[in-house]
Motif scaffolding. Sequence first.
Motif, short mmCIF file in Angstrom:
data_model
loop_
_atom_site.label_atom_id
_atom_site.label_comp_id
_atom_site.label_asym_id
_atom_site.label_seq_id
_atom_site.Cartn_x
_atom_site.Cartn_y
_atom_site.Cartn_z
N ALA A 1 -4.98 36.58 54.60
CA ALA A 1 -5.58 36.88 53.72
C ALA A 1 -7.46 37.51 54.16
O ALA A 1 -7.59 38.44 52.95
CB ALA A 1 -6.39 36.26 52.87
N VAL A 2 -8.04 37.68 54.91
CA VAL A 2 -9.41 38.46 55.32
C VAL A 2 -8.29 40.15 55.49
O VAL A 2 -9.12 40.68 55.06
CB VAL A 2 -10.02 37.84 56.61
N ASN A 3 -7.56 40.70 56.75
CA ASN A 3 -7.19 41.72 56.49
C ASN A 3 -7.02 42.00 55.59
O ASN A 3 -6.73 43.52 56.01
CB ASN A 3 -6.02 41.13 57.67
N HIS A 4 -6.16 41.51 54.24
CA HIS A 4 -6.29 42.00 53.08
C HIS A 4 -7.48 42.59 52.59
O HIS A 4 -6.93 43.10 51.13
CB HIS A 4 -4.93 40.76 52.52
N GLY A 5 -8.02 41.68 52.66
CA GLY A 5 -9.41 42.26 51.89
C GLY A 5 -10.24 40.98 50.47
O GLY A 5 -10.13 42.22 49.66
N ASN A 6 -8.93 39.82 50.93
CA ASN A 6 -9.66 39.12 50.11
C ASN A 6 -10.66 38.11 49.99
O ASN A 6 -11.10 37.33 50.68
CB ASN A 6 -7.91 37.90 49.18
N PRO A 7 -11.89 38.88 49.49
CA PRO A 7 -12.63 38.05 49.18
C PRO A 7 -13.09 36.45 49.07
O PRO A 7 -13.98 35.70 49.99
CB PRO A 7 -14.55 38.89 48.37
N LYS A 8 -11.93 35.64 47.96
CA LYS A 8 -12.33 33.94 47.71
C LYS A 8 -12.09 33.86 49.21
O LYS A 8 -12.71 33.13 49.23
CB LYS A 8 -11.74 34.28 46.65
N ALA A 9 -10.52 34.65 49.75
CA ALA A 9 -9.92 33.57 50.64
C ALA A 9 -10.77 33.87 52.07
O ALA A 9 -10.80 33.11 53.07
CB ALA A 9 -9.06 34.55 51.12
N MET A 10 -11.28 35.42 51.88
CA MET A 10 -12.87 34.97 53.23
C MET A 10 -13.41 33.28 52.49
O MET A 10 -13.98 33.02 54.29
CB MET A 10 -13.40 36.70 53.81
N VAL A 11 -14.47 33.89 52.03
CA VAL A 11 -14.92 32.51 52.23
C VAL A 11 -14.35 31.38 52.27
O VAL A 11 -14.60 30.11 53.00
CB VAL A 11 -15.75 32.68 50.92
N GLU A 12 -12.94 31.35 51.72
CA GLU A 12 -12.28 29.78 52.23
C GLU A 12 -12.47 30.08 53.98
O GLU A 12 -12.36 28.89 53.89
CB GLU A 12 -10.92 29.18 51.54
N LEU A 13 -12.44 30.66 54.15
CA LEU A 13 -11.76 30.59 55.85
C LEU A 13 -12.88 30.49 56.59
O LEU A 13 -13.15 29.98 57.81
CB LEU A 13 -10.83 32.40 56.10
N ALA A 14 -13.84 30.92 55.83
CA ALA A 14 -15.70 30.78 56.51
C ALA A 14 -15.68 29.21 56.69
O ALA A 14 -16.00 29.13 58.00
CB ALA A 14 -16.29 31.34 55.87
N PHE A 15 -15.18 28.64 56.06
CA PHE A 15 -16.04 27.86 55.70
C PHE A 15 -14.75 26.62 56.12
O PHE A 15 -15.12 25.42 56.87
CB PHE A 15 -16.16 26.74 54.40
N ALA A 16 -13.83 27.13 56.77
CA ALA A 16 -13.14 25.86 57.72
C ALA A 16 -13.76 26.53 59.28
O ALA A 16 -13.69 25.57 59.80
CB ALA A 16 -11.77 26.52 57.32
N TYR A 17 -14.00 26.96 59.38
CA TYR A 17 -14.84 27.45 60.13
C TYR A 17 -16.68 26.57 60.67
O TYR A 17 -16.71 26.57 61.04
CB TYR A 17 -15.36 29.35 60.81
N VAL A 18 -17.08 26.66 59.12
CA VAL A 18 -18.32 25.85 59.29
C VAL A 18 -18.49 24.20 59.59
O VAL A 18 -18.42 23.71 60.51
CB VAL A 18 -18.52 26.60 57.95
#
Length: 183
Positions: free
Chosen positions: A97-114
């Motif tokens: 999702a990050v590679n496809h530029g989906n900002p909402k999914a980027m935020v979800e992935l970021a919080f997986a790292y958090v």
Amino acid sequence: RLASTPFINDHQTARQYLQHGVQLAEYPSNRVSSSTMRRIADHFATGDIVKRDTEQAEAWYIKAIQNNNEGALLRLADLRRSLGRPAEEVVSLGQRAVNHGNPKAMVELAFAYVQGFGVEPDHTKAHTIMEKATAIDSSMAYRIAREYETLSERNPSYHIGAAYWFKQSAKLNDPNGTFRLAR
């Protein structure tokens, strides 16, 4: 939830509607929203309305993720973690999702790292992903701030992240962020 709507007043009826919805959703020709897919997964994951079925829950979360449902990513990671299973596939889906530029999914992935859902906690990587998301959609800064604010209810150290992202939101001219800083 279905049982609490004004139209459905008992769990038996709610269960029948959900089962019918699942049958409809399984046909590719029927257009089913990703949020409906995520709600179906939620019902299977929690066991409310239908019998708990973690395999069905996982399958529906993956369908929702593949259809750009940003909330399904962390829910799938949380489900897998609760079952004592590795969640690497979740991170893989999130990275796509990050590679496809989906900002909402980027935020979800970021919080997986958090939070360390399926990955080792990495606040630097999370911050980098959050920056990318806000570069694509500036409204994500406010969303990130609100998520940190929610997390701070369990862990006060997250107030720092909330404050930072509320400031970023205001800098990006988001009236929500500006208003929050004025409070």
